[in-house]
Design a protein around this motif. Sequence first.
Motif, PDB file in Angstrom:
ATOM      1  N   ALA A  77       0.817  -1.211   0.000  1.00 53.46           N
ATOM      2  CA  ALA A  77       0.000   0.000   0.000  1.00 53.46           C
ATOM      3  C   ALA A  77       0.853   1.265   0.000  1.00 53.46           C
ATOM      4  N   ASP A  78       0.288   2.317  -0.600  1.00 55.87           N
ATOM      5  CA  ASP A  78       0.936   3.631  -0.562  1.00 55.87           C
ATOM      6  C   ASP A  78       0.705   4.316   0.772  1.00 55.87           C
ATOM      7  N   PHE A  79      -0.518   4.180   1.301  1.00 58.48           N
ATOM      8  CA  PHE A  79      -0.886   4.827   2.552  1.00 58.48           C
ATOM      9  C   PHE A  79      -1.603   3.821   3.438  1.00 58.48           C
ATOM     10  N   GLY A  80      -1.437   3.980   4.742  1.00 63.07           N
ATOM     11  CA  GLY A  80      -2.060   3.065   5.678  1.00 63.07           C
ATOM     12  C   GLY A  80      -2.841   3.776   6.763  1.00 63.07           C
ATOM     13  N   TYR A  81      -3.993   3.207   7.101  1.00 64.90           N
ATOM     14  CA  TYR A  81      -4.900   3.703   8.146  1.00 64.90           C
ATOM     15  C   TYR A  81      -5.039   2.545   9.125  1.00 64.90           C
ATOM     16  N   VAL A  82      -4.387   2.661  10.297  1.00 71.20           N
ATOM     17  CA  VAL A  82      -4.224   1.504  11.174  1.00 71.20           C
ATOM     18  C   VAL A  82      -4.697   1.827  12.586  1.00 71.20           C
ATOM     19  N   GLY A  83      -5.508   0.923  13.152  1.00 69.66           N
ATOM     20  CA  GLY A  83      -5.915   1.069  14.540  1.00 69.66           C
ATOM     21  C   GLY A  83      -4.719   0.895  15.456  1.00 69.66           C
ATOM     22  N   GLY A  84      -4.361   1.969  16.185  1.00 71.92           N
ATOM     23  CA  GLY A  84      -3.207   1.900  17.069  1.00 71.92           C
ATOM     24  C   GLY A  84      -3.583   1.667  18.517  1.00 71.92           C
ATOM     25  N   ALA A  85      -4.748   2.180  18.906  1.00 73.11           N
ATOM     26  CA  ALA A  85      -5.265   2.028  20.265  1.00 73.11           C
ATOM     27  C   ALA A  85      -6.757   2.319  20.197  1.00 73.11           C
ATOM     28  N   PRO A  86      -7.506   1.939  21.228  1.00 73.40           N
ATOM     29  CA  PRO A  86      -8.944   2.227  21.192  1.00 73.40           C
ATOM     30  C   PRO A  86      -9.207   3.711  20.947  1.00 73.40           C
ATOM     31  N   GLY A  87      -9.960   3.993  19.866  1.00 72.77           N
ATOM     32  CA  GLY A  87     -10.299   5.363  19.537  1.00 72.77           C
ATOM     33  C   GLY A  87      -9.197   6.149  18.867  1.00 72.77           C
ATOM     34  N   ILE A 138      -5.988   6.309  15.770  1.00 74.89           N
ATOM     35  CA  ILE A 138      -5.535   5.800  14.481  1.00 74.89           C
ATOM     36  C   ILE A 138      -4.098   6.254  14.239  1.00 74.89           C
ATOM     37  N   ASP A 139      -3.295   5.350  13.661  1.00 77.38           N
ATOM     38  CA  ASP A 139      -1.966   5.704  13.174  1.00 77.38           C
ATOM     39  C   ASP A 139      -2.008   5.729  11.651  1.00 77.38           C
ATOM     40  N   LEU A 140      -1.358   6.715  11.052  1.00 79.66           N
ATOM     41  CA  LEU A 140      -1.304   6.824   9.597  1.00 79.66           C
ATOM     42  C   LEU A 140       0.100   6.525   9.108  1.00 79.66           C
ATOM     43  N   TYR A 141       0.159   5.788   7.993  1.00 84.90           N
ATOM     44  CA  TYR A 141       1.428   5.348   7.433  1.00 84.90           C
ATOM     45  C   TYR A 141       1.590   5.863   6.011  1.00 84.90           C
ATOM     46  N   VAL A 142       2.838   6.067   5.633  1.00 79.14           N
ATOM     47  CA  VAL A 142       3.217   6.208   4.228  1.00 79.14           C
ATOM     48  C   VAL A 142       4.128   5.030   3.940  1.00 79.14           C
ATOM     49  N   GLY A 143       3.659   4.123   3.101  1.00 76.50           N
ATOM     50  CA  GLY A 143       4.385   2.877   2.933  1.00 76.50           C
ATOM     51  C   GLY A 143       4.399   2.129   4.252  1.00 76.50           C
ATOM     52  N   LYS A 144       5.579   1.745   4.719  1.00 69.37           N
ATOM     53  CA  LYS A 144       5.702   1.012   5.979  1.00 69.37           C
ATOM     54  C   LYS A 144       6.048   1.913   7.161  1.00 69.37           C
ATOM     55  N   GLU A 145       6.132   3.206   6.930  1.00 65.10           N
ATOM     56  CA  GLU A 145       6.575   4.122   7.977  1.00 65.10           C
ATOM     57  C   GLU A 145       5.389   4.866   8.581  1.00 65.10           C
ATOM     58  N   VAL A 146       5.263   4.790   9.893  1.00 64.73           N
ATOM     59  CA  VAL A 146       4.217   5.538  10.572  1.00 64.73           C
ATOM     60  C   VAL A 146       4.641   6.999  10.626  1.00 64.73           C
ATOM     61  N   VAL A 147       3.746   7.883  10.184  1.00 63.15           N
ATOM     62  CA  VAL A 147       4.087   9.310  10.114  1.00 63.15           C
ATOM     63  C   VAL A 147       3.205  10.154  11.028  1.00 63.15           C
ATOM     64  N   ARG A 148       2.051   9.631  11.428  1.00 63.44           N
ATOM     65  CA  ARG A 148       1.186  10.355  12.354  1.00 63.44           C
ATOM     66  C   ARG A 148       0.583   9.335  13.322  1.00 63.44           C
ATOM     67  N   ARG A 149       0.657   9.620  14.608  1.00 65.48           N
ATOM     68  CA  ARG A 149       0.201   8.668  15.612  1.00 65.48           C
ATOM     69  C   ARG A 149      -0.957   9.232  16.442  1.00 65.48           C
ATOM     70  N   ASN A 150      -1.726   8.291  16.970  1.00 66.99           N
ATOM     71  CA  ASN A 150      -2.757   8.604  17.975  1.00 66.99           C
ATOM     72  C   ASN A 150      -3.724   9.693  17.536  1.00 66.99           C
ATOM     73  N   ILE A 151      -4.197   9.594  16.311  1.00 66.63           N
ATOM     74  CA  ILE A 151      -5.175  10.543  15.785  1.00 66.63           C
ATOM     75  C   ILE A 151      -6.570  10.079  16.207  1.00 66.63           C
ATOM     76  N   PRO A 152      -7.382  10.956  16.748  1.00 73.61           N
ATOM     77  CA  PRO A 152      -8.749  10.548  17.100  1.00 73.61           C
ATOM     78  C   PRO A 152      -9.495  10.015  15.879  1.00 73.61           C
TER      79      PRO A 152
END
Length: 713
Positions: free
Chosen positions: A649-659, A661-675
């Motif tokens: 994938a080019d971009f990832g939308y991943v559940g990081g914790a309840p409520g 989201i972590d966002l990825y570019v490729g395999k690298e997480v670039v934004r963490r703990n987004i509501p």
Amino acid sequence: MLGARQAPVRAAAETEGPMIVTQKKELKLLTPKYCESIHQTRRRPTRTVDIGPVKVGSEHRIALQTMTTTDTRDVEATVEQVKRCADAGADIVRITVQSKREAEACMRIRERLFKDKYDTPLVADIHFQPAVALMVADAFEKIRINPGNFADGRKTFDEINYDDPSEFAAEREYIREVFTPLVEKCKSLNRAMRIGTNHGSLSARILSFYGDTPRGMVESAFEFADICRDNDYHNFLFSMKASNPLVMVQAYRLLAEEQYNRSWDYPLHLGVTEAGEGEDGRMKSAIGIGSLLMDGLGDTIRVSLTEDPEFEINPCGRLANLGKKADEEKWGVEAFEEHRDTHLFSRRVGTLPEQREGDTVDYRPLLHRDGSVLAVVYPSDLEQPELMYRRLGAKLVVGMPFKDIATADSILMYQVPASDDVAGRRALRRLQEVGVHVMAPAEVLAANPLPDAVAVMQLAVAASAHRAGGVQLPEGAGRLAVFIDGSESAEDLAALKDLGAVMGLLKTAPGLSRVHASRRVFEQLQQQEISLPIIHHITFPDGSSRDDIVLQAGSMVGALMVDGYGDGLVVECATEDGDYLRTTAFGLLQGCRMRNTKTEYVSCPSCGRTLFNLQEVTDQIRTRTGHLPGVSIAVMGCIVNGPGEMADADFGYVGGAPGKIDLYVGKEVVRRNIPNEDACDQLIDLIKEHGRWQEMEVEEEEGEQALAGAATA
């Protein structure tokens, strides 16, 4: 009970007819041995693995699997879902087991199912937790471990330098120490095990030593298999899953080849990781699973979809029946010498049509460089031109067609409108003017000339005419194409070098195996250094179900595309909507990593770990990003299926914790703990930051409304 519940999904798959061959000779095998025969579907012989009351191996039918989506700690919900899966025909059901709390629930789940007379074997899906695997082995009939994270901990992409290979080998001792207790327990309890490597979750040490490759996948699994064998434990099987069907097929072939080299005979579980939803998920599964079944590989399968798990069983059963039919009827052709490279993907690219002096239309758009889609059009379709244009995927502006990103490149007609059919001919001319060319049999055009058409002849006829002095095109025809049915002599196939044809339509004759006959054709083209573009032409009988169209096209054409064999396809079924057939063809090209015409979504089927409603979130993201062709977005419910399974994938939308989201570019997480409520907006911002965003086009007014608007402006 198992047999009674499976009956509804075991209807025989419809095919293009029996494909039987008598082999008279065996030639030296130049393609590495990864299956029993590259000329004929023969099921690979494997030992029997006992998974509770279900036996898996070549002496038994292909077993069907699925996976629960409930929270494993919710015993009642999980039990009810397992029952629905079993009632739908599942032979085996996998359940996620994250921690000791889930492992404790597993004993109650097993007891409840036995009490309710359900003996369907249960598989514990283990990641990161060897201690949990030991616990749940007391309850479940099978343990699935992932070599990428069973002993090496949480997924990282840190590179490790192994200047001395002995350092890499020494680390295996730690794996042996961690894994051996589970092996001993499974052996003592007669539990089965799946050693299931995932392309996207290889350990850092494997990635550093082998790279992100099918070889790394195989070697990772063999490290664990060697420990099993050293402990005289053999009740295990392998899987090599990937979200990219091409990588998946290469990995399974390499695994089977290495098993032949070692004289091993462990069964294979087939599946495409996070295949997705709807027809896209079915197509990716067919390309990956079906391709391997056509070579006789596979003893148990799962079609991984983002639907309730019981709905995975029907397409799973259809694929299993297709593989069974191919094996029982020994689909194939007589042996031929083959030089196919099954280790590295290299696409055979045909020479595209060129413009010639004197042409009155541009023939270059006849085919597309990234893979072409042709559509069959019938004379009755011309009675409603605008509807026909839409079914071909064209844009309409004031009733006039224009090519779009997913418009059919050319059309094939078995009959053309008569010369006095002004409206019908005008409809075709408008297509020709925007680069959608019209192809028709030469004899039809000879009786009813159509300016600038492409005449199609049977190869045998064209080759004979060529040897007799030259091929004569019908009046008005500007190019030649040929029908190839797979039964042609080497001499006729060699004639393609000098015929001047712009493409070959490979439509296998009744009684021939599409996969094996086509391989023979491509081998001949390779030996003769012929670069003619080849379009796969697959037809289905009237009334064929959509599932059969997707799964069989994906299996039989996909089995060739995964080797780079083919420049496009046409899917034909007279009773099916042309728009559906066209989008199915484009879906197959995209699944084979050829031509991207839509946004691709990689979604993990919710497995009890997910931290949000996967279907709702995927629908929300699709609504806002579905107009971005060539962009791949992974929507993963949890970190286990996060950076690993979205390798493509080019971009990832991943559940990081309840409520969160972590966002990825490729395999690298670039934004963490987004509501959760902000995550979709931030995903779009991220796509824009990386230059992949484009605004959604507003469809222009059409027909009389557009004319009226122009008149009042």
